[in-house]
Design a protein around this motif. Structure first.
Motif, mmCIF file in Angstrom:
data_model
loop_
_atom_site.group_PDB
_atom_site.id
_atom_site.type_symbol
_atom_site.label_atom_id
_atom_site.label_comp_id
_atom_site.label_asym_id
_atom_site.label_seq_id
_atom_site.Cartn_x
_atom_site.Cartn_y
_atom_site.Cartn_z
ATOM 1 N N VAL E 114 0.841 -1.192 0.000
ATOM 2 C CA VAL E 114 0.000 0.000 0.000
ATOM 3 C C VAL E 114 0.882 1.249 0.000
ATOM 4 O O VAL E 114 0.566 2.243 -0.671
ATOM 5 N N ASN E 115 1.996 1.157 0.704
ATOM 6 C CA ASN E 115 2.936 2.273 0.700
ATOM 7 C C ASN E 115 3.463 2.574 -0.697
ATOM 8 O O ASN E 115 3.530 3.721 -1.131
ATOM 9 N N MET E 116 3.834 1.537 -1.394
ATOM 10 C CA MET E 116 4.367 1.723 -2.745
ATOM 11 C C MET E 116 3.306 2.381 -3.643
ATOM 12 O O MET E 116 3.602 3.259 -4.434
ATOM 13 N N ILE E 117 2.052 1.942 -3.484
ATOM 14 C CA ILE E 117 0.975 2.517 -4.302
ATOM 15 C C ILE E 117 0.809 3.996 -3.974
ATOM 16 O O ILE E 117 0.704 4.837 -4.881
ATOM 17 N N LYS E 118 0.827 4.328 -2.679
ATOM 18 C CA LYS E 118 0.640 5.722 -2.294
ATOM 19 C C LYS E 118 1.809 6.592 -2.746
ATOM 20 O O LYS E 118 1.609 7.738 -3.173
ATOM 21 N N GLN E 119 3.020 6.060 -2.648
ATOM 22 C CA GLN E 119 4.173 6.842 -3.096
ATOM 23 C C GLN E 119 4.142 7.053 -4.605
ATOM 24 O O GLN E 119 4.479 8.125 -5.102
ATOM 25 N N THR E 120 3.742 6.017 -5.328
ATOM 26 C CA THR E 120 3.638 6.183 -6.784
ATOM 27 C C THR E 120 2.610 7.265 -7.103
ATOM 28 O O THR E 120 2.818 8.113 -7.977
ATOM 29 N N ALA E 121 1.467 7.222 -6.406
ATOM 30 C CA ALA E 121 0.436 8.240 -6.630
ATOM 31 C C ALA E 121 0.992 9.628 -6.350
ATOM 32 O O ALA E 121 0.781 10.583 -7.113
ATOM 33 N N SER E 131 -4.442 14.292 -7.659
ATOM 34 C CA SER E 131 -5.483 14.467 -6.638
ATOM 35 C C SER E 131 -6.611 13.445 -6.807
ATOM 36 O O SER E 131 -7.142 12.912 -5.829
ATOM 37 N N ILE E 132 -6.979 13.193 -8.044
ATOM 38 C CA ILE E 132 -8.074 12.227 -8.276
ATOM 39 C C ILE E 132 -7.649 10.833 -7.849
ATOM 40 O O ILE E 132 -8.396 10.102 -7.195
ATOM 41 N N VAL E 133 -6.419 10.458 -8.226
ATOM 42 C CA VAL E 133 -5.940 9.129 -7.841
ATOM 43 C C VAL E 133 -5.895 9.016 -6.321
ATOM 44 O O VAL E 133 -6.335 8.017 -5.743
ATOM 45 N N GLU E 134 -5.418 10.050 -5.649
ATOM 46 C CA GLU E 134 -5.335 9.976 -4.188
ATOM 47 C C GLU E 134 -6.725 9.935 -3.545
ATOM 48 O O GLU E 134 -6.935 9.247 -2.542
ATOM 49 N N PHE E 135 -7.678 10.662 -4.136
ATOM 50 C CA PHE E 135 -9.062 10.614 -3.653
ATOM 51 C C PHE E 135 -9.588 9.175 -3.690
ATOM 52 O O PHE E 135 -10.214 8.703 -2.751
ATOM 53 N N CYS E 136 -9.327 8.505 -4.799
ATOM 54 C CA CYS E 136 -9.846 7.137 -4.951
ATOM 55 C C CYS E 136 -9.122 6.158 -4.029
ATOM 56 O O CYS E 136 -9.747 5.245 -3.478
ATOM 57 N N ILE E 137 -7.803 6.332 -3.851
ATOM 58 C CA ILE E 137 -7.080 5.444 -2.935
ATOM 59 C C ILE E 137 -7.676 5.563 -1.529
ATOM 60 O O ILE E 137 -7.867 4.552 -0.835
ATOM 61 N N ARG E 138 -7.984 6.802 -1.121
ATOM 62 C CA ARG E 138 -8.525 6.978 0.239
ATOM 63 C C ARG E 138 -9.806 6.174 0.462
ATOM 64 O O ARG E 138 -10.099 5.722 1.561
ATOM 65 N N LYS E 139 -10.590 5.994 -0.628
ATOM 66 C CA LYS E 139 -11.858 5.240 -0.490
ATOM 67 C C LYS E 139 -11.628 3.784 -0.064
ATOM 68 O O LYS E 139 -12.526 3.159 0.497
ATOM 69 N N VAL E 140 -10.479 3.220 -0.415
ATOM 70 C CA VAL E 140 -10.273 1.780 -0.189
ATOM 71 C C VAL E 140 -8.976 1.454 0.532
ATOM 72 O O VAL E 140 -8.598 0.282 0.615
ATOM 73 N N LEU E 144 -7.399 -2.249 0.820
ATOM 74 C CA LEU E 144 -6.232 -2.653 0.015
ATOM 75 C C LEU E 144 -5.258 -3.481 0.845
ATOM 76 O O LEU E 144 -4.449 -4.238 0.299
ATOM 77 N N MET E 145 -5.326 -3.335 2.181
ATOM 78 C CA MET E 145 -4.428 -4.099 3.058
ATOM 79 C C MET E 145 -4.726 -5.601 3.016
ATOM 80 O O MET E 145 -3.912 -6.402 3.501
ATOM 81 N N HIS E 146 -5.868 -6.002 2.530
ATOM 82 C CA HIS E 146 -6.160 -7.454 2.586
ATOM 83 C C HIS E 146 -6.960 -7.996 1.404
ATOM 84 O O HIS E 146 -7.038 -9.205 1.215
ATOM 85 N N TYR E 147 -7.551 -7.127 0.577
ATOM 86 C CA TYR E 147 -8.422 -7.659 -0.474
ATOM 87 C C TYR E 147 -7.659 -8.441 -1.539
ATOM 88 O O TYR E 147 -6.572 -8.064 -1.960
ATOM 89 N N PRO E 148 -8.281 -9.529 -2.034
ATOM 90 C CA PRO E 148 -7.729 -10.247 -3.184
ATOM 91 C C PRO E 148 -8.109 -9.466 -4.453
ATOM 92 O O PRO E 148 -8.954 -8.573 -4.414
ATOM 93 N N ALA E 149 -7.498 -9.825 -5.590
ATOM 94 C CA ALA E 149 -7.794 -9.130 -6.841
ATOM 95 C C ALA E 149 -8.992 -9.732 -7.553
ATOM 96 O O ALA E 149 -9.576 -9.111 -8.433
ATOM 97 N N ALA E 156 -5.939 -14.431 -6.172
ATOM 98 C CA ALA E 156 -7.091 -14.644 -5.295
ATOM 99 C C ALA E 156 -6.624 -14.971 -3.890
ATOM 100 O O ALA E 156 -6.862 -16.071 -3.393
ATOM 101 N N TYR E 157 -5.923 -14.037 -3.243
ATOM 102 C CA TYR E 157 -5.471 -14.287 -1.882
ATOM 103 C C TYR E 157 -5.264 -12.970 -1.145
ATOM 104 O O TYR E 157 -5.461 -11.888 -1.718
ATOM 105 N N PHE E 158 -4.915 -13.079 0.106
ATOM 106 C CA PHE E 158 -4.733 -11.949 1.002
ATOM 107 C C PHE E 158 -3.809 -10.889 0.373
ATOM 108 O O PHE E 158 -2.679 -11.176 0.001
ATOM 109 N N ALA E 159 -4.310 -9.671 0.239
ATOM 110 C CA ALA E 159 -3.549 -8.549 -0.334
ATOM 111 C C ALA E 159 -3.184 -8.770 -1.794
ATOM 112 O O ALA E 159 -2.287 -8.122 -2.330
ATOM 113 N N GLY E 160 -3.899 -9.669 -2.450
ATOM 114 C CA GLY E 160 -3.619 -9.956 -3.864
ATOM 115 C C GLY E 160 -3.853 -8.743 -4.749
ATOM 116 O O GLY E 160 -3.157 -8.545 -5.743
#
Lengths: 318, 318, 318, 318, 318, 318
Positions: E114-121, E131-140, E144-149, E156-160
């Motif tokens: 999640v850190n890598m995603i936020k830093q990339t954003a 700003s839009i990307v960061e707005f959407c990240i905040r929603k989830v 994102l810490m545990h959802y599968p893809a 299909a697994y933890f943090a996938g």
């Protein structure tokens, strides 16, 4: 009496139900024991039921399409409810139940449906179209009193076929009024004839299709109805290659729209186009309405419906 | 006379040819001039031809399906040969040519083909199958003398339909001998009936389909032949729902195999399966043979053939 | 001995059968008991069979592809017959049965089939085509004695592959005579080579495919046969890019006709077109014939056949 | 010199261009006159051009793939620019232009591209994979210096094939590092071999495919490369059925992924899956990049690109 | 502790496992007995397990997503391993195990992902896209810490989901460097946003999707993410019809490429084309890598993978 | 004035017509001459027309969407009628014609149509649904006065979009009465919203779509309407993830039914199913009615209609 649709785990149930299936089986214990594997039904749905330790007498007593009184317990088996039968007996005349009380039916009396169809036919102004339509109705009039419209897709219940035709006639009347360039006689004739040979294509009892007939598989209801139009023409002394015969056959032959859905030709008259889409609208909406009706109130979603690409329907509460 | 198939750029040509198309057009010069846009043909192929400066008399002289004598020059236009006509006149009786010398035809005399079909029909042992087949043949006997089997896919020439039936009968005879579990009467009946209503579906002259008939578009040759079987049954006093009628109709209805190819039901008797694949084998191989025949010797590849997924055929020399 | 195909509910059966599957299972009683879940077979069909209370000795005694003598009772389970075994023993040499008596086989002796294939190959007039075909036959000659043509679609039995080739050779001979523009050498070569690498693609014993080989999955029989043609060319000192090699490879590569059926190129020589449709005709009709043969006489319809779009076949009695 | 891509209606243009097509035609006036229908090209694009009143000498002077100097006027014809040539002459050596200045090419020198491919091959660690890859490169090394990767879909220019391979090698290197479970030798080998037989499938000059070869149509580049792997194995004394040969052939055979796209088997090794998607990513993005490059700056949208389902690409300015 | 992936028939196993399913069932003996039908899991795989003779206390003790210590015997049932449990107890805190030790997870810590995603954003240079990307990240962000893809296709697994995004960001970085015509901001934004609404579409716990949400079925994650972009624009005071909003929505809407895969429009910007193929490459290769990881070492082939047209993957040993 | 639909070969025509296209071209004579290539139109149809020898003044006089008076001769060119213009002049105010007299329009006044739509919206009982629908109508109210419903499939004329909505509202009203389980508010809202963003997707003038907008191609009218619903919710202070918003978006998103027709989700509420089929019925029947209206009376068949699988419609006379 409790409707099957409302059964919940743990319910102790007493009531009259229809035996839809009744198979003798054996446990794989040593020695094996006989038990009865039933499917019980009423107008709201159906449920598997087991009678363990079936006696030799039981074996000769219970058969499909019989009414029984049972006392049993509702349990969950692989996430589905099933009944463990504790007591069972045949229903007798004194109980006062009729088989048709227990099967799913069109919401209007079959006699009224068939009457509406016959009166609509009688109202076709062109005498040749009218005669042919009446000839074909006579072939199936008695079976229209109870045949379903299909094996499972839509209107799959007692008098479902006649009900489907009647709702389509209402819709067809509206569309023909909204668009006066459509020939009203042909709209009526097309609606009545399009599925008229279904009772010849399928074998059904009590609104349930058991299988397709030999003719159904080798010819299909579309071409069977086309045959009847030729028979009617000859019986009525009309030339079977007259334009009116061509137009009527075209309505029937094209009503599934595409070759992969069974139509050897595609709709190419205004009324043939109208017929296909009136048929589609009625079949889809009826299937959706019936699915919602037979889904337990506790569920937000119906099961997937084959007729709408296997999608379930969401029931909004508000 | 030089065959059109052998024309090469720069050839000075004199000969008799068939006028296949003849359209008056105008140049976009000022003032515009009239010219004739022809398609000339013989049994080996066809070629576009221009008659510049067409006179008022010419206009009233040349029409399609007429024989003419021309003198002209072969030129290339957009990579295709075309003829510039220098002189032209109508062919007269003294020239001694008949129209049928110039059109593409089956390699066997039509009368012989129709005879073979009638004799095969007469050899069907089951009298009911035989009578129905003969009833249907009578409907089109005269048109079988010249109708093509299709608009362009295969056997698209004079008597092509009868030729297709006869080659299939030979192949069907072999297959029925190789596999005695097949009913030979049904193989014969199916082959003769499968395309029997094509002359009702299409309008054709001199082996060339001009268009589809109203009945052809709204009913199609498959259902038209099904109609004739019902007519035959009634005329012969047979019950139109007798198993034999069902079996014969099934052969015709299913012979295109899939719904998207026009069959409302799929083959479900051994003979119906055989019929479809015998039909396919004959149609594809004839199309390949004809394409090679009409491709100039200088070419290694035929044009793409629609009937085999638009692929061309390679002609091996060795 | 009673054929399995004729077993009816309630029959007391004694006879020799082939053990096709033999799995030890446990009942879910407490304590659980071991039982044997068999599939027994003879040349007419197969049936599930249960040996309840299997002893420790039984466990070490019965294995697949073994012959046994059983005494048992035929019962219905989920609408299908199954046998309850009362007594069972291994068949001994004195009983006089051979395994091949119990498996489904081509109706002609394998040695005769392979002989016909080799003689046809020897009759190919072009020496290069002939040498390549003979090279490829040598690769699989022994496996041609018993391999099936497929896992389940058609000719799925002992020597089914050789039988398929031989029937195709008969049909190919007829078609090449009927249409002399076809090159007979190539028709023969194409028929012999088209499925020649199937024994490398699948693992089979006693005419039954157990699974696909690694090469079968990663390369496939079509490209494997193409490989062998290159190997043959090199071994025979021919240039692998000679036109004859291209033509032979094309026959093999294109014989499934479409990309979605596994052919990387589509048929583009007359013989390649012929090969595909001869293959199709033979495979479909054999599948239909075999389905009728193995359907109990009491049934009007065979089960659905995957090879003809999952349709069943109707067996006409008259 | 003005680039063709920048031509606007009404421009008077003088410059050197490549004659891509040169056809003599005749006007349909009386008498008809000869004129030249050219397509002129440079590295930025191409344009149709007309030379009205072509002289007899002109006819013998101008041919495709020749450089010419022209003076002309840019006009619109059916919404597309075309040039009316006023003066034209052949380019001479003194003009100092080379044909390769006028054709579209990869942005990197062909020799460098081929070098990179050969060095990558030399870096394959498994000696058998390396030898086979080098064997195949030798078959086409000289044609890799100029062949395009396809007729029109992507990389359709001078040395486009070598360029496609090199970009894929870069991407493959990254993916193999990101996912160490992939075998790097196989990634390299697969990328180099996957289209290696394209020069045998197509005839091309100056980066432009004129047509498919006989082998290209009857065998296809996928199976041709499979053939070369067998040839290589035999030449190198390896067993053609060794697992490594199977794995290499699988990479090539499966790289189009689906049967309908030409692959007889689907990817079933990790490297085969990677190869297909690396190929796809590079081909699509290069086609998009090239389309944007060759779209006039005044346009917001490229033309539709066949390689991405016939969609155009929007060029954002900001 | 023995990993489930390594269990072999006959093993006596003692260890801690996760209860994935726990259903009370009854035997069909008389009287019926209660037993527990479990699925036990660890990070390497899962196995069905039976506890015969479950007591009344057991019934109230064991539930899904609980850790237990079991002693049992591995047996084969219908060719698959299953465990017969002899002893079982709940895991206690003293045992020292955490639920996350037993579920399949991404190989990198969720917080790092999640850190890598936020830093990339944060590194997106255009402030509106950022700003839009960061707005959407905040929603989830928390999910994102545990959802599968996905439910089963890939990751299909933890943090996938976060893992999928991060690997795509690496690949996207490489591609954007290799092809500078691509807008790096848009590549980053597209990768982060494309599946950002998946946690709203599906319900998941411990990396396992239980079902789709009402919004997921009626709107879908693609249109949900499009909604969030509009919300973000309005919240940030941007015009929702500004070109940048259109471009961002287009990336999300088109990322499934085709209508039949759920995209209402097809990729029509360079970055949208890149996004789809980067997504595809990562998803397929991860699915292949995961399948090989979870296939027992004794197997040469993984099970068929739905994501690559139901093909299995061959694992080469050499 | 003679309607274009009734023009026959050889007619000398004088009248007022709309210039739909006007391109200057040059003959390929030497020297080339300028001529005008027009398309003239009235409400009954259109016809190509040539003005040979266009003067320099003409060039600056005639432009698309201008009214002209012409005198000309109807000729056949490639089987289609075209006009040779002898005299032409611009229409002046005194002539008394308005552009809208010459373009195809809905048969009801646009103002009445828009009024009906607004009144229906005002009659929606749920205030949140009503407010959102009214918000969206305001976005396009002025364009509803003239926009067509599509580029060519159906209702492709002046105010065709509003007309389509109104006829659907009539049909929707009937269906909702016939089936009271349908929510009437949602039927109304769905019909009004389903195509509401079409004016944002396409650029149109005088009822003729010239092209798709950038937003139309990258987002599409379905997702644009979904955006507006979010905007409306936020503007009205509603939670954009409220069930009512989901339900409204679902109606719009699913109304094309299948992914390949542009819907990211399939209909899964009763009203969504109804909406799709009401839309289909109205679009198809209107296309059929319009095709018959604009087909010359002398023709039995309309041209093929793309909207019904490219089939023509037969016009019965009796």
């Amino acid at each position: 009496m409790t409707l099957i649709k409302t059964f919940a785990e743990g319910d102790e149930v007493v009531g009259f139900y229809l035996v839809k299936k009744a198979e003798m089986k054996q446990t794989n214990t040593t020695p094996p024991k006989d038990y009865f594997d039933f499917v019980l039904a009423d107008s709201s749905g159906e449920i598997p039921a087991k009678l363990w330790d079936a006696s030799a007498v039981d074996k000769e007593t219970y058969f499909p399409m019989m009414l029984v009184k049972v006392r049993g317990l509702v349990q969950m088996y692989r996430d589905k409810p099933q009944m463990r039968i504790n007591r069972i007996r045949k229903s007798t005349e004194e109980d006062g139940y009729a088989l048709t009380d227990f099967i799913r039916s069109a919401p209007i009396q079959p006699a009224d449906l068939v009457n509406m169809i016959k009166q609509t036919a009688a109202g076709i102004q062109d005498s040749e179209y009218r005669s042919i339509v009446e000839f074909c109705i006579r072939k199936v009039e008695d079976r229209l009193m109870h045949y379903p419209a299909a094996k499972g897709m839509h209107h799959a219940y007692f008098a479902g076929l006649a009900y489907h035709i009647c709702r389509m006639l209402e819709l067809g009347e509206f569309v023909a009024k909204q668009r006066p360039f459509l020939n009203r006689d042909l709209i009526k004739a097309g609606i009545i004839l399009h599925d008229i040979a279904k009772p010849e294509e399928m074998n059904a009892e009590y609104g349930i299709v058991t299988d397709y007939s030999m003719k159904g598989k080798l010819i299909g209801h579309i071409s069977l109805a086309a045959n009847w139009i030729i028979e009617a023409a000859i019986a009525l002394g009309l030339d079977p290659s007259h334009e009116k015969i061509v137009i009527l056959q075209h309505l029937v032959l094209s009503h599934h729209n595409l070759g992969e859905w069974g139509s050897p030709v595609q709709p190419q008259t205004p009324e043939a186009v109208a017929l296909h889409y009136i048929d589609t609208l009625d079949a889809k909406l009826q299937a959706v309405e019936d699915a919602i009706d037979s889904t337990p109130d506790s569920e937000d979603w119906t099961p997937p419906l084959r007729i709408i690409e296997n999608k379930p329907i969401y029931r909004m509460r508000t």
